[in-house]
Every structure is written in structure tokens, then in C-alpha cells.
Design a protein around this motif. Structure first.
Motif, PDB file in Angstrom:
ATOM      1  N   TYR A 115      56.439  55.151  47.335  1.00  0.00           N
ATOM      2  CA  TYR A 115      55.124  55.787  47.295  1.00  0.00           C
ATOM      3  C   TYR A 115      55.260  57.304  47.207  1.00  0.00           C
ATOM      4  N   PHE A 116      54.462  57.897  46.311  1.00  0.00           N
ATOM      5  CA  PHE A 116      54.337  59.350  46.252  1.00  0.00           C
ATOM      6  C   PHE A 116      53.203  59.801  47.173  1.00  0.00           C
ATOM      7  N   ILE A 167      67.081  66.651  40.784  1.00  0.00           N
ATOM      8  CA  ILE A 167      66.355  66.356  42.028  1.00  0.00           C
ATOM      9  C   ILE A 167      67.356  65.985  43.117  1.00  0.00           C
ATOM     10  N   ASP A 168      67.347  66.766  44.184  1.00  0.00           N
ATOM     11  CA  ASP A 168      68.239  66.526  45.325  1.00  0.00           C
ATOM     12  C   ASP A 168      67.445  65.772  46.395  1.00  0.00           C
ATOM     13  N   ALA A 169      67.737  64.479  46.562  1.00  0.00           N
ATOM     14  CA  ALA A 169      66.981  63.640  47.495  1.00  0.00           C
ATOM     15  C   ALA A 169      67.830  63.330  48.725  1.00  0.00           C
ATOM     16  N   GLU A 170      67.336  63.725  49.884  1.00  0.00           N
ATOM     17  CA  GLU A 170      68.005  63.390  51.150  1.00  0.00           C
ATOM     18  C   GLU A 170      67.602  61.971  51.549  1.00  0.00           C
ATOM     19  N   PHE A 181      64.112  69.990  42.089  1.00  0.00           N
ATOM     20  CA  PHE A 181      63.615  70.354  43.417  1.00  0.00           C
ATOM     21  C   PHE A 181      64.289  69.446  44.438  1.00  0.00           C
ATOM     22  N   SER A 182      64.080  69.750  45.699  1.00  0.00           N
ATOM     23  CA  SER A 182      64.615  68.941  46.796  1.00  0.00           C
ATOM     24  C   SER A 182      63.500  68.092  47.400  1.00  0.00           C
ATOM     25  N   THR A 183      63.858  66.904  47.843  1.00  0.00           N
ATOM     26  CA  THR A 183      62.865  66.024  48.440  1.00  0.00           C
ATOM     27  C   THR A 183      63.561  65.076  49.415  1.00  0.00           C
ATOM     28  N   VAL A 204      59.293  60.695  49.165  1.00  0.00           N
ATOM     29  CA  VAL A 204      58.864  59.341  48.793  1.00  0.00           C
ATOM     30  C   VAL A 204      59.333  58.364  49.861  1.00  0.00           C
ATOM     31  N   ILE A 205      58.555  57.293  50.045  1.00  0.00           N
ATOM     32  CA  ILE A 205      58.815  56.342  51.115  1.00  0.00           C
ATOM     33  C   ILE A 205      58.704  54.920  50.568  1.00  0.00           C
TER      34      ILE A 205
END
Length: 583
Positions: free
Chosen positions: A334-335, A447-450, A419-421, A471-472
Motif C-alpha cells: 500500500y502507498f 530507490i533505497d528501501a529500508e 529517493f529513500s523510503t 509502503v506496507i
């Protein structure tokens, strides 16, 4: 002399043996509970008796019953209670794989209205657009056990149970889950009716074969619904024993109202004497028990379980392959629609296009899966579902793996360097590896996603109050009713998606009882929703159900509605075949 006497005695016994079968007036023949004579069954003729021990599909997600009170438990509790209690409608066995094959009954929580038949109701009508009237089945009895002791079911019983579950009077039921219902009332001793606030298109799901509308007796509430010994219903089985976190045993209700006709002969259901469900949440343990014949059925096996079964029990491969299903269960990312950068459709499309969905299917589902299935899937039929290849180009493009185009979209949205997210996923065996692949795909476009892995309860709480960043993930199941999840204020609309046209069309669809008109609206709305790129749909893998050949008249069904598991009332066990196979 002794030899002669012995010979005469043997001859006399032989004469008696030959004569007695013809003297029916002198011999009490064995009968079933409803008085039918028990005869030696012919090949594939139903057999009464026996015990079924399944690896129950519900344990893919949970352990045993979560409670016995209809107004408190979750869908897991509904699943276990559906053996005991009937609803107004249920799936029609004669339209399933063992009958005409019109519907597979493989979804655990959805059936088309056209595949439903009467349970406690025999017929229904709409005297007005907002009123549905049910004619109740006559001669139905509560189970002959404490606390109902086999008394007749009445219209008052049905109305009481429905009103208590809904919570009209005290708000202690499932209110406001059913706030679309204005009143449930008794018309006469054979008839009840619902009055809706407005016309109800999905009444089958909401009050017929769907969740929470099982009928239970007032005596059970008075005796205490926290104790399984007080539970009674009108269904095919009753709870004979329950050991928490160990095993639940159901026994045959000889007074169930249902029958089944085969080759012109009508049989009283159910056939089985008992169903024993070991409470074994661990898949490896269930799998080992099935492969060694200690369990008769293994429901909803994933690719790894399927491979293991075939390796140990190659004789079951044909059965497994015959029941490969794409159930439409999976998960979404989900955004948060109210937070940058996700308010821009170019960013949402870019994050979709960066994913090689086929690579994910190869890695986690061994090449068997689907990518386009929510909120509807192909098995819902052409009246509702539009295949991806028939959707507009703007929809097709973001389901294709195209990292170069994804980078262009990010640059156009003002993020040429990405971007980071944060990527939040629920705990599972595959979550770390799945999450790592998503990270790699997104890193390719900047996109750097943790990655954060959390308990499902935590994720659900964050989704309900829309407090997450990035996002979840959350699990999903395809069916028409989940269109409602995309309405602005719905609890499961984790992302906060809100679109005026979508909202208006959904409100029209859900108040259109005419199925053809309703489906036409939903089909168009499906495509419209996809043009907005509301989320990231993860691939869904195939599932298989396996059963040993000694389980007869079962072809992989997993529900007769919303987690209604009374389909096993039609199955029987061939004990002779089981012994022949060495089990």
C-alpha cells in the motif's frame, strides 16, 4: 457315531444359514440412523462410518478455534463452527467438481451467488427492493445434545440468533459491521425477512453464505458460549471433544436435514462418523503426517509442500495436478496516498515497473503464479474480469518489467536520483528473501528501501490508523466485495485511496440487485481502478489439495461459502482400500 452327529450338526447350521436371510420378519437388519437398511456397498457406493483426519486449510494461518461466541470470534472461529451451525444458504455440492463442475469451491471465503443453494432457507424473494424474504426449511431439528436436546428449530430461533450477532438492541454484537441492515423480523412460523437501509446487491455474501451469519441457539448463550460443551447447532456434525491446542473431534449428527442423491438413490448425510482435526500449525508436521497416511487430506499445499508430497508419494501426483488452483490470495503493498512522493502516479508506476514479477514467481512459486488477480481474477468469469492484455496501455505498462521506463517516470516526477523510503512486511518464512529482492529491484532505479519486518498485528494496526511511512504489506483475497476496501473511509483501505468517481460507481453497484447490471458496473470499475495505479500487487502462487484415494466423493473443495466446511458431509472413507494400500 460322533463323526455322524458332527456332520448332521454342520448340515443343520448350513441350512439355517441359507434360510435365515429369507426370514426378514424374524431378523432385525442393521440400519442407519434414519432407518435405511445397511447392505454391502457396491463399488464406489457411499459407505457410512469411518473417521476423516484432514490437514485443515485454516491452520495455514492459525491454530485451533479462537472462540465459540458468534459475536466475538474471527473468521478462524467461523471456520471451526461451520461444521456445527448452518446458515441460510451454502454452496451447492451438485454444481461443484463432483457434480456439473460449474464452480470449483476452492476459495475459502467466496462463492458466486449462482452456485449457492438453500440451507436453513429453501427459497427467497424480494417483495420490495429493500426487503428479502426467506422461507425456512421445515422439520429441521437442533442437535440432540445439551443444551438443545433435539428440539425443533423455529423462526424465532433464527431471528434471535441473527439479531444477537448483528447487535441491534445493545450494540454488543458485530455492530456496526452490519449497519446496512435496518431490521430482521419474523413474518410467520415459516418465514423471516431482512429489511435493508438501501437495496443490497451482495446480500448473498452479507447474510446468506457469508461471514458471521451462522444460526446458533439461545440455550447455548444461556449455558455459556465460552465452553465448547455448550455449543449446539443444526449442522452435520457436533463437537464431541476439544483439547485446546491439541485436537478437536466432531461427531456425526444423525438428524441433519440434508440428503444427497447418487444414481437415483437418496442418502442421508453425513456419511462420516467422525472428523478429527489435529491442531498442528507447523506445516512440516502436518505434511509428515499426511505423507505417512496419518492424515487423509492435505488442503492448500504450496509449491514446496506439493514437491515434497510427490517425492515421497508419487502415486498422488495425478490427484495433486488435478486440483491446481489459482485462489487469488496474495498481498498488496500500500502507498500512503497523502504523502510525498506517492501522491504522484508517475512514482507509483515507476515502483511497479521496477519489479520483475516473473522473476519473483520463479524464485518463490517455482514458475507457477499470476500477476493480475485483484480485486477480481480470471475465475470470476468474463462478466466481471478483464484480462491484463485487454486493459488500456497505461495499465499494461506498469505490470511489465521496464526499469529504464521507470527511471524516466521518476525523473519526470522530480526524482532523477531516486529517493529513500521504508518497506514494511509481515513476518513469514519468505519475507526476508522476498523483501531483499524488492530492495534490489528498486535500487536499480535509485530507490533505497529500508526493510522492516513486523508482526502482522502491528502491521494491521498501522494500516488501520494509516500511521505508516513508505509502503506496507498486507494479505488480500480476490472477490467482488473487496471493492469496498477501496472506499475512502474503509478500515482496510490502508493507503487512504479516495476517488469520487470510484466511490459513486461502487455505491451504485452495491445497491443494484440485478446481477447482470451490477457485474457490468463492476467490470468497468475494475479497469478504472487499475488506471489509477493505486498500489503494488504482488504475484500470487498456485496451490494444490491432495487426498488419499480412500477418501471418496471429495475433489479438493475448501469451502461452501465464507469458510463453510460442511462439504465433508458428502465424503466417505473406503477402509478396505486404505488397508489394501498398506495404511
Amino acid at each position: 457315531m460322533k463323526r455322524r452327529i458332527l456332520l448332521l450338526l454342520l448340515c443343520s447350521l448350513l441350512v439355517v444359514a441359507l434360510v435365515l436371510p429369507s426370514c426378514k420378519g424374524d431378523v432385525e437388519e442393521p440400519t442407519t440412523s434414519n432407518g435405511e437398511v445397511v447392505v454391502e456397498p457396491a463399488k464406489d457406493e457411499p459407505i457410512y462410518g469411518g473417521t476423516l483426519t484432514p490437514a485443515f486449510c485454516v491452520q495455514n494461518w492459525s491454530g485451533g478455534p479462537t472462540g465459540w461466541d458468534m459475536v466475538k470470534w474471527t473468521w478462524m472461529g467461523h471456520a471451526y463452527q461451520s461444521f456445527v451451525c448452518d446458515g441460510l444458504l451454502m454452496g451447492d455440492f451438485t454444481k461443484g467438481p463432483s457434480g456439473t463442475g460449474e464452480f470449483g469451491f476452492v476459495s475459502t471465503d467466496f462463492i458466486p451467488d449462482a452456485s449457492a443453494t438453500g440451507a436453513l432457507a429453501t427459497s427467497w424473494e424480494f417483495p420490495e427492493p429493500t426487503i428479502i424474504r426467506f422461507n425456512l426449511r421445515q422439520g429441521v431439528k437442533w442437535q440432540d445434545k445439551f443444551p438443545t436436546n433435539g428440539r425443533d428449530l423455529t423462526a424465532d430461533d433464527v431471528v434471535w440468533a441473527l439479531n444477537r450477532t448483528i447487535g441491534f438492541e445493545d450494540g454488543k454484537g458485530r455492530w456496526p459491521r452490519h449497519n446496512f441492515i435496518k431490521e430482521v423480523r419474523k413474518v410467520d412460523s415459516k418465514t423471516i425477512e431482512f429489511e435493508f437501509v438501501e437495496p443490497m446487491a451482495f446480500w448473498g455474501y452479507e447474510i446468506g453464505w457469508g461471514p458471521y451469519m451462522l444460526i446458533y441457539p439461545q440455550e447455548s448463550e444461556e449455558a455459556g458460549l465460552d465452553n465448547w460443551k455448550n455449543i449446539a447447532g443444526t449442522g452435520p456434525f457436533y463437537v464431541e471433544d476439544y483439547v485446546s491446542d491439541a485436537q478437536i473431534t466432531y461427531a456425526r449428527n444423525p438428524d441433519w436435514w440434508a440428503t444427497w442423491t447418487k444414481d437415483g438413490k437418496t442418502y442421508q448425510l453425513p456419511f462420516l462418523d467422525k472428523i478429527i482435526i489435529p491442531i498442528v500449525p507447523e506445516q512440516a508436521t502436518r505434511l509428515a503426517a499426511f505423507r505417512t497416511g496419518k492424515m487423509d487430506i492435505y488442503q492448500m499445499a504450496g509449491m514446496i509442500a506439493k514437491r515434497d508430497i510427490i517425492e515421497v508419494n508419487p502415486e498422488l501426483e495425478d490427484i495433486l495436478e488435478s486440483r491446481q488452483v489459482m485462489r487469488g490470495g496474495g498481498w498488496l503493498l500500500y502507498f500512503p496516498w497523502d504523502k510525498e512522493p506517492f501522491t504522484d502516479i508517475k512514482v507509483r508506476k515507476a515502483m511497479n515497473m521496477a519489479l520483475d514479477r516473473q522473476a519473483l514467481i520463479e524464485a518463490f512459486y517455482e514458475g507457477v503464479g499470476m500477476i493480475f488477480y485483484f480485486p477480481l481474477q480470471e475465475s470470476d468469469g468474463p462478466s466481471l474480469f478483464t484480462p491484463l492484455e485487454d486493459c488500456p496501455e497505461g495499465v499494461q505498462e506498469y505490470f511489465e518489467y521496464n526499469p529504464d521506463k521507470a527511471k524516466e517516470y521518476l525523473a519526470d516526477a522530480g526524482y532523477p536520483n531516486g529517493f529513500s523510503t521504508i518497506l514494511t512486511m509481515g513476518v513469514s518464512d519468505t519475507a526476508p528473501d522476498f523483501g531483499a529482492m524488492l530492495q534490489e529491484f528498486w535500487a536499480e532505479i535509485g530507490i533505497d528501501a529500508e526493510l522492516r519486518i513486523m508482526e502482522e498485528a502491528t502491521i494491521q494496526a498501522m494500516g488501520f490508523d494509516r500511521s505508516f511511512e513508505g509502503v506496507i504489506s498486507h494479505g488480500i483475497q480476490s472477490r467482488p466485495q473487496v471493492y469496498n476496501d477501496y472506499t475512502c473511509d474503509h478500515a482496510y483501505n490502508f493507503g487512504g485511496f479516495c476517488d469520487e468517481y470510484y466511490e459513486d460507481q461502487w455505491n451504485i453497484a452495491k445497491t443494484t440487485p440485478d446481477i447482470e447490471k451490477r457485474d457490468a458496473i463492476l467490470k468497468d470499475l475494475y479497469v478504472y481502478l487499475k488506471t489509477l495505479c493505486p498500489d503494488i500487487l504482488m504475484p500470487s502462487g498456485a496451490e494444490w489439495t491432495a487426498w488419499w484415494p480412500w477418501v471418496k466423493n471429495y475433489t479438493g473443495e475448501t469451502s461452501f461459502g465464507f469458510h463453510k466446511h460442511n462439504y465433508w458431509a458428502y465424503a466417505w472413507i473406503d477402509e478396505d482400500l486404505k488397508k489394501e494400500m498398506g495404511y
